[in-house]
Design a protein around this motif. Structure first.
Motif, short mmCIF file in Angstrom:
data_model
loop_
_atom_site.label_atom_id
_atom_site.label_comp_id
_atom_site.label_asym_id
_atom_site.label_seq_id
_atom_site.Cartn_x
_atom_site.Cartn_y
_atom_site.Cartn_z
N GLY A 194 0.86 -1.27 0.05
CA GLY A 194 -0.22 0.09 -0.12
C GLY A 194 0.86 1.29 -0.11
N TYR A 195 2.16 1.02 -0.26
CA TYR A 195 3.17 2.46 -0.41
C TYR A 195 2.99 2.97 -1.86
CZ TYR A 195 4.86 2.28 4.27
OH TYR A 195 4.93 2.35 5.38
N ILE A 196 3.02 4.28 -1.88
CA ILE A 196 3.05 4.92 -3.17
C ILE A 196 4.21 4.62 -4.04
CG2 ILE A 196 2.73 7.13 -4.56
CD1 ILE A 196 0.71 8.03 -1.98
N VAL A 197 4.13 4.30 -5.35
CA VAL A 197 5.26 3.94 -6.00
C VAL A 197 5.56 4.99 -7.17
CG1 VAL A 197 6.62 2.34 -7.49
CG2 VAL A 197 5.24 1.37 -5.61
N LEU A 200 7.59 8.54 -1.72
CA LEU A 200 8.63 9.20 -1.00
C LEU A 200 8.87 8.50 0.40
CD1 LEU A 200 6.79 10.74 1.62
CD2 LEU A 200 6.99 12.56 0.03
N GLY A 201 8.28 7.35 0.35
CA GLY A 201 8.25 6.05 1.65
C GLY A 201 7.19 6.64 2.68
N ASP A 202 7.69 6.59 3.96
CA ASP A 202 6.72 6.71 4.85
C ASP A 202 6.76 8.07 5.53
OD1 ASP A 202 5.66 6.76 7.69
OD2 ASP A 202 5.21 4.76 7.47
N ALA A 203 5.74 8.96 5.05
CA ALA A 203 6.08 10.29 5.46
C ALA A 203 6.18 10.47 6.97
CB ALA A 203 4.78 11.03 4.94
N GLY A 204 5.23 9.74 7.81
CA GLY A 204 5.31 10.00 9.22
C GLY A 204 6.96 9.72 9.75
N1 URA Z 1 1.58 6.00 3.78
C1 URA Z 1 2.90 6.66 3.75
O1 URA Z 1 3.56 7.69 4.52
N2 URA Z 1 3.51 6.61 2.54
C2 URA Z 1 2.86 5.71 1.45
O2 URA Z 1 3.58 5.49 0.40
C3 URA Z 1 1.78 5.48 1.73
C4 URA Z 1 1.21 5.79 2.88
#
Ligand code: URA
Ligand code: PRP
Length: 211
Positions: A194-197, A200-204
């Protein structure tokens, strides 16, 4: 990208900063600074249509007919945690905005949003709300946050994110056709987690330095 309704803000400064925010070599400090700057620039773009009214001031030289914002009340609603990284940029530009918080995390197995916090301005029904979250992936979190705001009486909502997946845009478009979505980029797709390709990775994690 067929059948999705989205506003892509492709101002050169935003696109330039987005490149560095995507770069895995960008560390927490710079990531936060860039996110704040981009949020401010995006807020500038999405407030273009704000209504104005006539007023008059006295300059040192004489009377001057000019304009002020016509009292439209704004609410900024970050989705915790990552949305917090965009708040300072937006409120620098709109200092009178009230800030409400919606806490959602995405269950790593089901990818469904789980609500854990909600604190909103009391008059959400009278405000123009801007929901902010850097990532629109499956769209589950944004759609749930918007639904929650609507159950509290909100009627006028925009969604501002940094990077969106086509899948997430479609989910929000379908669930909330009245909500305009603004993003700096629509990427290719989601991966199996479910990560965007390429995203930018995990924003949090990148904002707060957690892993
Ligand atoms: N949440 C994120 O922080 N990054 C994603 O790519 C997808 C969900
Ligand atoms: C991230 C991001 C969005 C959500 C997007 O938050 O900030 O809120 O995922 O994914 P979705 O579109 O598939 O719902 P996350 O759940 O990782 O929580 P965090 O911000 O606390 O890290």
């Amino acid at each position: 990208m067929n059948n999705i309704k989205i506003n892509i803000i492709n101002h050169p400064l935003i696109q330039h900063k987005l490149t560095f925010i995507r770069d895995e070599k960008t560390g927490t400090k710079e990531f936060r600074e860039l996110l704040e700057e981009i949020a401010m620039l995006m807020a500038y773009e999405i407030t273009r249509e704000m209504p104005l009214e006539e007023t008059e001031v006295q300059t040192p030289v004489g009377p001057c007919k000019c304009k002020v914002l016509s009292g439209k009340k704004i609410g900024v609603i970050p989705i915790l945690r990552a949305g917090l990284g965009m708040v300072s940029g937006v409120v620098k530009l709109i200092p009178a905005a009230k800030v409400g918080h919606v806490g959602l995390y995405r269950d790593p197995e089901t990818l469904k949003p789980v609500e854990y916090y909600c604190k909103l301005p009391t008059d959400v029904s009278e405000r123009e709300l801007v929901v902010i979250d850097p990532m629109l992936a499956t769209g589950g979190s944004a759609a749930a946050a918007i639904e929650l705001l609507k159950t509290k009486g909100a009627r006028n909502i925009k969604l501002m994110c940094l990077v969106a997946a086509p899948e997430g845009v479609k989910v929000v478009n379908d669930a909330h056709p009245d909500v305009e979505i603004y993003t700096a980029a629509v990427d290719e797709c989601l991966n199996d987690h479910g990560y965007i390709v390429p995203g930018l990775g995990d924003a949090g994690d990148r904002i707060f330095g957690t892993k």
